[in-house]
Design an enzyme around this catalytic site. Structure first.
Site, PDB file in Angstrom:
ATOM      1  N   CYS A 115    -112.312  96.205  21.176  1.00  0.00           N
ATOM      2  CA  CYS A 115    -112.944  97.288  20.416  1.00  0.00           C
ATOM      3  C   CYS A 115    -113.418  96.730  19.078  1.00  0.00           C
ATOM      4  O   CYS A 115    -112.717  95.909  18.468  1.00  0.00           O
ATOM      5  CB  CYS A 115    -111.921  98.410  20.193  1.00  0.00           C
ATOM      6  N   HIS A 159    -113.611 104.869  27.158  1.00  0.00           N
ATOM      7  CA  HIS A 159    -113.220 104.193  25.911  1.00  0.00           C
ATOM      8  C   HIS A 159    -113.934 104.842  24.718  1.00  0.00           C
ATOM      9  O   HIS A 159    -113.293 105.168  23.712  1.00  0.00           O
ATOM     10  CB  HIS A 159    -113.563 102.700  26.005  1.00  0.00           C
ATOM     11  N   GLU A 160    -115.250 105.026  24.845  1.00  0.00           N
ATOM     12  CA  GLU A 160    -116.021 105.580  23.716  1.00  0.00           C
ATOM     13  C   GLU A 160    -115.645 107.036  23.452  1.00  0.00           C
ATOM     14  O   GLU A 160    -115.493 107.440  22.298  1.00  0.00           O
ATOM     15  CB  GLU A 160    -117.525 105.441  23.970  1.00  0.00           C
ATOM     16  N   HIS A 163    -112.639 107.672  21.362  1.00  0.00           N
ATOM     17  CA  HIS A 163    -112.802 107.565  19.899  1.00  0.00           C
ATOM     18  C   HIS A 163    -112.981 108.946  19.264  1.00  0.00           C
ATOM     19  O   HIS A 163    -112.604 109.151  18.112  1.00  0.00           O
ATOM     20  CB  HIS A 163    -113.994 106.678  19.539  1.00  0.00           C
TER      21      HIS A 163
HETATM   22 CO    CO Z   1    -113.811 101.058  20.685  1.00  0.00          CO
END
Ligand code: CO
Length: 188
Positions: A115, A159-160, A163
């Protein structure tokens, strides 16, 4: 906005744990400019010469909170292969993306995840859904879209979108057993 490895906020900055908010549509000029800059970051980051010159760490995605803006926007550029093994590039500038369904089957990247906001390596399986369906407004296509993602793209999307909740990939790694086997999970 200038986006590079110095301006991207790291996990040492507590803002990375903020929950992101929905973005009003149509996009304001400011939000649109930010999302386009994020997309350009990802594109440029995989160009070796530009990455070196502009201090960019290679990435397949970036979310707005990583530049300190808690809004549900993410830019993704993923190079993968289609069912026939031919190269395919998936590009998105997503606003308010939402996972509307997830497979029960799990998947993880054999090499683990990284990341832009995490400087150190965190080894271990980050177990996610193998397939997800995502709905969003896509600035690249200027329309609402539905993405049926599998494989690497499905991992990157999850994953995004994590966030937006202030969740980092290593939160999913079991500290007692980082390489724990998950029955039926696909290794990518
Ligand atoms: Co990331």
């Amino acid at each position: 906005m200038l986006i590079n490895n110095d301006t991207i906020i790291k996990d040492t900055d507590e803002r990375i744990r903020l929950v992101s908010e929905d973005v009003p549509l149509p996009l304001s000029a400011e939000d649109e400019a930010l999302l386009r800059d994020m997309f350009q970051y990802v594109i440029d980051s995989t160009d070796e010469e530009k990455a070196e010159r502009l201090n960019l760490r290679p990435a397949v995605g970036i979310s707005a909170i990583q530049v300190g803006v808690p809004k549900k926007m993410t830019a993704i550029v993923v190079d993968d292969q289609d069912k026939n093994g031919d190269p395919v590039r998936y590009e998105f500038m997503l606003v308010n993306p939402k996972i509307v369904s997830s497979s029960i089957q799990k998947a993880y990247l054999s090499a683990g995840e990284g990341c832009l906001s995490v400087a150190e390596d965190h080894e271990g399986h980050v177990v996610r859904s193998a397939r997800v369906k995502v709905r969003a407004y896509d600035l690249l296509r200027d329309q609402n879209i539905e993405i049926k993602a599998a494989g690497y793209l499905a991992i990157v999307l999850q994953h995004e979108l994590d966030h937006f909740k202030g969740t980092l990939f290593y939160d999913h790694i079991d500290p007692k057993d980082p390489f724990k086997e998950v029955p039926g999970a696909i290794e990518i």
